[in-house]
Write an enzyme that holds these catalytic residues in place. Structure first.
Site, short mmCIF file in Angstrom:
data_model
loop_
_atom_site.label_atom_id
_atom_site.label_comp_id
_atom_site.label_asym_id
_atom_site.label_seq_id
_atom_site.Cartn_x
_atom_site.Cartn_y
_atom_site.Cartn_z
NE ARG A 88 -1.47 -5.76 -3.47
CZ ARG A 88 -1.26 -4.87 -2.53
NH1 ARG A 88 -0.58 -3.80 -2.79
NH2 ARG A 88 -1.73 -5.06 -1.32
NE ARG A 133 -0.34 -0.41 7.38
CZ ARG A 133 -1.26 -1.02 6.64
NH1 ARG A 133 -2.32 -1.54 7.20
NH2 ARG A 133 -1.11 -1.11 5.33
NE ARG A 144 0.19 1.23 -0.03
CZ ARG A 144 -0.49 1.48 1.08
NH1 ARG A 144 -0.07 2.39 1.93
NH2 ARG A 144 -1.59 0.83 1.35
#
Length: 186
Positions: A88, A133, A144
């Protein structure tokens, strides 16, 4: 064969990674799954990662590299791995490159699952309704996506400079996208 799957949250990396791992007979290594499992089991790593993940932030490079090192040492990873969203940041890309080189290997391909933000938001809302979730909460998703754009997107150019990056249009049926993946890897 070592293959890295990249794309924003909800791009289909997990679904396509599972299909690719099965087709190639390789383990699928998804740090998100491993970290969520550690959180569920209450391990020290899980406790460390829980607050970071629930806030929608990226887990530190050190934690990710430790998990990758452990997974690559397993016998089932000897012939290659499908890395699902592992890299990432550029330091993580460099770290994975070093870890693979230690084993006499290199990344064979990087598949970027290209999808619009509108599609991502719809997919994650659906996943949240099914899986409940915490990291699919709308605020966490926004965080995110912002982290992805600033930290992860530059990694695409890093891999493109190494002639490893392959773009996969990630809209359509699961089978249509899987066919695109197969074509790119031929």
């Amino acid at each position: 064969m070592d293959i890295l799957l990249m794309g924003p949250p909800g791009a289909g990396k997990g679904t396509q990674g599972a299909l690719l791992a099965e087709a190639r007979g390789l383990p699928k290594f998804a740090t998100g799954d491993l970290l969520r499992d550690a959180v569920k089991r209450g391990t020290p790593l899980g406790q460390q990662a829980k607050a970071v993940m629930e806030a929608g932030h990226l887990v530190s490079d050190d934690i990710i590299m430790g998990v990758v090192r452990e997974q690559l040492a397993k016998p089932e990873a000897a012939n290659g791995v499908i890395f699902d969203g592992v890299v990432r940041t550029i330091p993580q890309a460099e770290g994975v490159e070093r870890l693979l080189a230690e084993r006499g290997r290199r990344m064979n391909a990087v598949l970027f699952f290209d999808v619009t933000d509108e599609e991502i938001l719809a997919r994650l809302a659906k996943r949240r309704s099914i899986e409940q979730r915490a990291d699919d909460d709308p605020a966490a998703v926004a965080t995110r996506l912002a982290a992805y754009r600033t930290q992860t997107a530059p990694v695409l150019q890093w891999y493109a400079n190494r002639n490893l990056l392959r773009r996969i249009p990630a809209v359509g049926s699961i089978d249509e996208i899987a066919n695109r993946v197969r074509q790119v890897l031929q």
